[in-house]
Motif scaffolding. Sequence first.
Motif, PDB file in Angstrom:
ATOM      1  N   ASP A 307       0.844  -1.197   0.000  1.00 24.25           N
ATOM      2  CA  ASP A 307       0.000   0.000   0.000  1.00 24.25           C
ATOM      3  C   ASP A 307       0.878   1.244   0.000  1.00 24.25           C
ATOM      4  OD1 ASP A 307      -1.909   1.943   0.298  1.00 24.25           O
ATOM      5  OD2 ASP A 307      -2.837   1.084   2.088  1.00 24.25           O
ATOM      6  N   HIS A 308       1.048   1.832  -1.175  1.00 25.58           N
ATOM      7  CA  HIS A 308       1.769   3.101  -1.281  1.00 25.58           C
ATOM      8  C   HIS A 308       0.775   4.221  -0.960  1.00 25.58           C
ATOM      9  CE1 HIS A 308       5.742   2.049  -3.003  1.00 25.58           C
ATOM     10  NE2 HIS A 308       5.108   0.971  -3.427  1.00 25.58           N
ATOM     11  N   ALA A 309       0.716   4.555   0.319  1.00 20.83           N
ATOM     12  CA  ALA A 309      -0.264   5.532   0.786  1.00 20.83           C
ATOM     13  C   ALA A 309       0.314   6.931   0.919  1.00 20.83           C
ATOM     14  CB  ALA A 309      -0.850   5.091   2.130  1.00 20.83           C
ATOM     15  N   VAL A 336      -0.630  -4.285  -5.632  1.00 18.97           N
ATOM     16  CA  VAL A 336       0.091  -3.048  -5.333  1.00 18.97           C
ATOM     17  C   VAL A 336      -0.844  -1.883  -5.627  1.00 18.97           C
ATOM     18  CG1 VAL A 336       2.054  -1.576  -5.899  1.00 18.97           C
ATOM     19  CG2 VAL A 336       2.342  -4.059  -5.864  1.00 18.97           C
ATOM     20  N   LEU A 337      -1.023  -1.039  -4.639  1.00 16.90           N
ATOM     21  CA  LEU A 337      -1.881   0.138  -4.772  1.00 16.90           C
ATOM     22  C   LEU A 337      -1.051   1.402  -4.629  1.00 16.90           C
ATOM     23  CD1 LEU A 337      -4.622   1.667  -4.816  1.00 16.90           C
ATOM     24  CD2 LEU A 337      -4.767   1.267  -2.346  1.00 16.90           C
ATOM     25  N   ILE A 338      -1.119   2.265  -5.622  1.00 14.30           N
ATOM     26  CA  ILE A 338      -0.479   3.578  -5.565  1.00 14.30           C
ATOM     27  C   ILE A 338      -1.596   4.609  -5.433  1.00 14.30           C
ATOM     28  CG2 ILE A 338       1.049   5.199  -6.722  1.00 14.30           C
ATOM     29  CD1 ILE A 338       2.171   2.858  -8.324  1.00 14.30           C
ATOM     30  N   ARG A 339      -1.753   5.128  -4.230  1.00 13.06           N
ATOM     31  CA  ARG A 339      -2.835   6.078  -3.987  1.00 13.06           C
ATOM     32  C   ARG A 339      -2.529   7.443  -4.602  1.00 13.06           C
ATOM     33  NH1 ARG A 339      -6.288   4.196   0.454  1.00 13.06           N
ATOM     34  NH2 ARG A 339      -5.370   2.314   1.392  1.00 13.06           N
ATOM     35  N   ASN A 367      -1.597  -7.614  -9.670  1.00 13.15           N
ATOM     36  CA  ASN A 367      -2.544  -6.498  -9.778  1.00 13.15           C
ATOM     37  C   ASN A 367      -1.849  -5.194  -9.420  1.00 13.15           C
ATOM     38  OD1 ASN A 367      -4.900  -8.137 -10.329  1.00 13.15           O
ATOM     39  ND2 ASN A 367      -4.863  -8.751  -8.178  1.00 13.15           N
ATOM     40  N   LEU A 368      -2.013  -4.203 -10.267  1.00 15.96           N
ATOM     41  CA  LEU A 368      -1.387  -2.897 -10.044  1.00 15.96           C
ATOM     42  C   LEU A 368      -2.430  -1.812 -10.238  1.00 15.96           C
ATOM     43  CD1 LEU A 368       1.158  -1.161  -9.600  1.00 15.96           C
ATOM     44  CD2 LEU A 368       1.625  -1.361 -12.048  1.00 15.96           C
ATOM     45  N   GLU A 369      -2.712  -1.068  -9.176  1.00 15.50           N
ATOM     46  CA  GLU A 369      -3.657   0.046  -9.233  1.00 15.50           C
ATOM     47  C   GLU A 369      -2.899   1.358  -9.079  1.00 15.50           C
ATOM     48  OE1 GLU A 369      -7.143  -0.345  -6.758  1.00 15.50           O
ATOM     49  OE2 GLU A 369      -6.684  -2.465  -6.419  1.00 15.50           O
TER      50      GLU A 369
END
Length: 444
Positions: A307-309, A336-339, A367-369
Motif C-alpha cells: 500500500d503506497h499511501a 500493489v496500490l499507488i494512492r 494487480n497494479l492500481e
Amino acid sequence: MSKLNDVVETVTEKVSNVVEEVKAKVGSPKETNRVRIDGFTEEGENLSPLNEDSSPLGGDSSKSHSHGGGEGIPDSSRAGRTTSFHRADFGRMTGREEDWRFTPLKRLRGLHTADLDGTAPELAVVAPDGVRVESIARTDARIGSAGIPEDRVAAAAWEDFREATAVTIPAETVVDGSVTLTINGVSKDPAAQHIVITAEKFSKGVVVLDHKGSAVLSQNVEIVVGDGAELTVVSVQDWDDDAVHASAQYAKIGRDAKFKHVVVSLGGDLVRVTPSSKFTATGGDVQMFGLYYADAGQHLEQRLFVDHAVANCKSRVMYKGALQGRDAHTVWVGDVLIRKEAEGTDTYEVNRNLLLTDGGRADSVPNLEIETGLIEGAGHASATGRFDDEHLFYLMARGIPEDTARRLVVRGFLTEIIQQIKVPALEERLTDAVERELEASGAY
C-alpha cells in the motif's frame, strides 16, 4: 473555400498552442502548473457520474465499515476491502469471494466456521541480549497498531486469541544475530495465535518465525518498523504434511525505514500467507521475497499487498515457486496500490513459477492500481512454465547428466530467494530442504 482555410488555420493554431502548453507543464511537481482537462482526472478519463471527486477505482467512494479501515466499493479496489476485528462483519464464506476463490474451503478444517479455542502452538523464543520478549494481554496498546483483518479467518483469530507474544528491538539497537521464534504445533484442533514485532526507531535486526509440527492455525502477525529502522522478518512454513495454516502478516513502515519480508513455504497440507506492507511516511523502502515448493496434493497460497499511501517510497516484490506431482497447487496474488497522494512512487513486482512434472497448477495474478500519474515507475510481471530446454542443453553439452542438470536449474532458480535471508544456518537448512524435495521428485 478561403473561409474554410481560415477556420482550419485557426483550429490548428489553437491545437498547437494547447500542445505546447501541455508539453511545458505536464509532469511538473507543482499543483499550480498541472494541466486540467474537462472529463479527465490525473488518473485518466472520468466519464461516470459515480466517479465525481474520486478515482476511477472507487477508492474514495463511501462505504460503511465496522472499523473504518477500508473505503470504496467492495472488491473493486484493494483500498475498498472490508476491514474489521470481528468475524461476523465478513459474513459466511462461500468460496466466491475474491480473496478465497482459489482456496479449497473444505480443507481449512474449521478455521472459517469454528471457534478457534484449540491449543495454540508452543512458542519458544531465542533472542540476543537487548531484545525484549513479553507475553501481553489483549488490552495492550500494541495490539492493533499495525493492521486490521481483511478476511473472516484473520478476524476469527483476532477475536479468539488469549494472549500475544511481543518482540521489541529497542531504539538505536543493532541486534547481533537473529531473533528466532520457533512455533511448534502440538494440536489439530482449530486455534488462534497473535504475535507483535516492533523495531523501534533507528534499530536494526532480523526476526525469524519458524513453523513446525502439526497444527490447524489462524495467525495474525503485526510488524511495526519505526522511523529509520531496518528490519528483516523471515516466515518459514515447514509444517508436517497434515498441517493447515493461515497467517495474516501486517507491516507498518515509518519514515525512511527499510523493511525486508521473506516467506518460505515448504510443508503443510494447506498453507495461506497474506503479508501486507503499508507506508505511513515518506522515504520508506520495502522488499518482499517468497519461495514455495508444492508437492502432490499440496496447496500453497501467497496473497500480498503493498500500500503506497504516501509519497516518495519504493517497493520491490519477487516470489518464485516450483511444483511437482499431481494436484500440486500454488497461488500467488500480488496487489500493489499507488494512492493519489503517493507521488514519486517506485514499485515493481514479479512472480515466476516452474512446473517440474505434469498434473500441477500455478495461479499467478499480479494487480497494479495507480491513482496518480506522477510516479517514478511501476510495473509487474508473471510467468509460469517448464524447464528451459536451452539451459538443459547447455549443461548436458558439457557432460552433466540430465537429472543432475535439472537439479542445478531448479536450485539456481530458487537460490536467489534463499540468499535474501542473510541467516547462514537458515539458508543452509532451506537449501538442504530443496535438495530433499528434488530427490523425492519422480522427474529425476
